[in-house]
Scaffold this motif. Structure first.
Motif, PDB file in Angstrom:
ATOM      1  N   TYR A  72       0.839  -1.203   0.000  1.00 32.65           N
ATOM      2  CA  TYR A  72       0.000   0.000   0.000  1.00 32.65           C
ATOM      3  C   TYR A  72       0.876   1.256   0.000  1.00 32.65           C
ATOM      4  O   TYR A  72       0.639   2.193  -0.769  1.00 32.65           O
ATOM      5  CB  TYR A  72      -0.930  -0.013   1.212  1.00 32.65           C
ATOM      6  N   ASN A 101       1.266   4.333  -2.752  1.00 33.66           N
ATOM      7  CA  ASN A 101       1.140   5.771  -2.494  1.00 33.66           C
ATOM      8  C   ASN A 101       2.315   6.542  -3.084  1.00 33.66           C
ATOM      9  O   ASN A 101       2.124   7.567  -3.737  1.00 33.66           O
ATOM     10  CB  ASN A 101       1.044   6.036  -0.988  1.00 33.66           C
ATOM     11  N   TYR A 155      -1.243  -1.390  -5.132  1.00 33.09           N
ATOM     12  CA  TYR A 155      -2.522  -1.363  -4.405  1.00 33.09           C
ATOM     13  C   TYR A 155      -3.256  -2.694  -4.567  1.00 33.09           C
ATOM     14  O   TYR A 155      -3.888  -3.184  -3.630  1.00 33.09           O
ATOM     15  CB  TYR A 155      -3.423  -0.233  -4.904  1.00 33.09           C
ATOM     16  N   ASP A 211      -9.760  -1.991   7.014  1.00 32.46           N
ATOM     17  CA  ASP A 211      -9.617  -0.574   6.679  1.00 32.46           C
ATOM     18  C   ASP A 211      -8.551  -0.392   5.597  1.00 32.46           C
ATOM     19  O   ASP A 211      -8.754   0.358   4.645  1.00 32.46           O
ATOM     20  CB  ASP A 211      -9.256   0.228   7.933  1.00 32.46           C
ATOM     21  N   LEU A 212      -7.434  -1.077   5.739  1.00 25.42           N
ATOM     22  CA  LEU A 212      -6.366  -0.990   4.738  1.00 25.42           C
ATOM     23  C   LEU A 212      -6.856  -1.534   3.395  1.00 25.42           C
ATOM     24  O   LEU A 212      -6.597  -0.939   2.346  1.00 25.42           O
ATOM     25  CB  LEU A 212      -5.121  -1.753   5.201  1.00 25.42           C
ATOM     26  N   LYS A 271      -9.886  -1.541   2.221  1.00 26.99           N
ATOM     27  CA  LYS A 271     -10.809  -0.567   1.620  1.00 26.99           C
ATOM     28  C   LYS A 271     -10.044   0.602   1.000  1.00 26.99           C
ATOM     29  O   LYS A 271     -10.366   1.044  -0.105  1.00 26.99           O
ATOM     30  CB  LYS A 271     -11.791  -0.046   2.663  1.00 26.99           C
ATOM     31  N   ARG A 272      -9.050   1.101   1.721  1.00 25.78           N
ATOM     32  CA  ARG A 272      -8.251   2.212   1.185  1.00 25.78           C
ATOM     33  C   ARG A 272      -7.486   1.772  -0.059  1.00 25.78           C
ATOM     34  O   ARG A 272      -7.386   2.523  -1.036  1.00 25.78           O
ATOM     35  CB  ARG A 272      -7.293   2.755   2.244  1.00 25.78           C
ATOM     36  N   LEU A 311      -9.902   1.600  -3.073  1.00 29.45           N
ATOM     37  CA  LEU A 311     -10.210   2.931  -3.592  1.00 29.45           C
ATOM     38  C   LEU A 311      -9.011   3.508  -4.342  1.00 29.45           C
ATOM     39  O   LEU A 311      -9.151   4.051  -5.442  1.00 29.45           O
ATOM     40  CB  LEU A 311     -10.633   3.868  -2.456  1.00 29.45           C
ATOM     41  N   ASN A 312      -7.833   3.378  -3.766  1.00 27.67           N
ATOM     42  CA  ASN A 312      -6.640   3.917  -4.421  1.00 27.67           C
ATOM     43  C   ASN A 312      -6.299   3.153  -5.696  1.00 27.67           C
ATOM     44  O   ASN A 312      -5.787   3.730  -6.655  1.00 27.67           O
ATOM     45  CB  ASN A 312      -5.467   3.929  -3.457  1.00 27.67           C
ATOM     46  N   VAL A 368     -15.986  -0.976  -3.908  1.00 27.25           N
ATOM     47  CA  VAL A 368     -15.853  -0.112  -2.732  1.00 27.25           C
ATOM     48  C   VAL A 368     -17.237   0.329  -2.265  1.00 27.25           C
ATOM     49  O   VAL A 368     -17.536   0.291  -1.071  1.00 27.25           O
ATOM     50  CB  VAL A 368     -14.960   1.118  -3.037  1.00 27.25           C
ATOM     51  N   ASN A 390     -19.182   5.856   1.041  1.00 31.96           N
ATOM     52  CA  ASN A 390     -17.837   6.335   0.692  1.00 31.96           C
ATOM     53  C   ASN A 390     -17.968   7.432  -0.363  1.00 31.96           C
ATOM     54  O   ASN A 390     -18.206   7.159  -1.541  1.00 31.96           O
ATOM     55  CB  ASN A 390     -16.976   5.179   0.187  1.00 31.96           C
ATOM     56  N   SER A 432     -15.726   9.452  -1.664  1.00 30.24           N
ATOM     57  CA  SER A 432     -14.691   9.475  -2.709  1.00 30.24           C
ATOM     58  C   SER A 432     -15.073   8.548  -3.845  1.00 30.24           C
ATOM     59  O   SER A 432     -14.942   8.898  -5.017  1.00 30.24           O
ATOM     60  CB  SER A 432     -13.337   9.072  -2.130  1.00 30.24           C
TER      61      SER A 432
END
Length: 145
Positions: A60, A64, A79, A89-90, A92-93, A96-97, A132, A139, A141
């Motif tokens: 992850y 980034n 990702y 949580d990771l 899901k992020r 999205l990313n 997502v 969400n 975003s």
């Protein structure tokens, strides 16, 4: 073995566990570089961490740094390696990313002219945004994108 020797060995073992985790320290140092906008330096450290121990966190973080460096293809790949993390949580992020990176990659390709794989990238992004939203309907975003 005498008790003072056992205590000394236990202390050494504890120090090795606490300070011997190169993966943890490489990520921690990489995060510091990332906060200071040294994305290349951060990426090197995240890659080092991932080489020591392949983890969703290091993948992850690599994503980034790669995203901020404009390497959207590598970011999406990184990702993608984190979307199945046991840390919900990771995951899901990362999902999205991943979608954001695929969208940016498609846009970059379309700016250069007709590119058949741009459509595939957009379809991957849409599928990821949908996933997502199925997992987290609120969400914003994902809704916006």
């Amino acid at each position: 073995m005498p008790s003072h020797m056992r205590a000394a060995l236990l202390a050494v073992a504890t120090l090795c566990l606490a300070f011997g985790d190169g993966h943890y320290f490489a990520i921690k140092e990489g995060n510091e570089k990332f906060r200071n906008k040294d994305y290349k330096g951060a990426l090197e450290l995240y890659k080092k961490a991932n080489g020591q121990k392949d983890s969703a966190v290091s993948r992850y973080d690599m994503g980034n740094a790669q995203y901020w460096l404009g390497d959207y293809n590598a970011a999406a790949e990184a990702y993608g390696g984190a979307v199945n993390s046991p840390d919900a949580d990771l995951a899901k992020r990362a999902a999205l990313n991943y979608a954001n990176a695929k969208t940016s990659l498609a846009m970059e390709k379309m700016e250069k002219g007709p590119e058949p794989t741009a459509r595939e990238d957009l379809e991957s992004a849409i599928a990821a945004y949908r996933k997502v939203l199925l997992d987290a309907p609120s969400n914003n975003s994902a809704k916006h994108n």
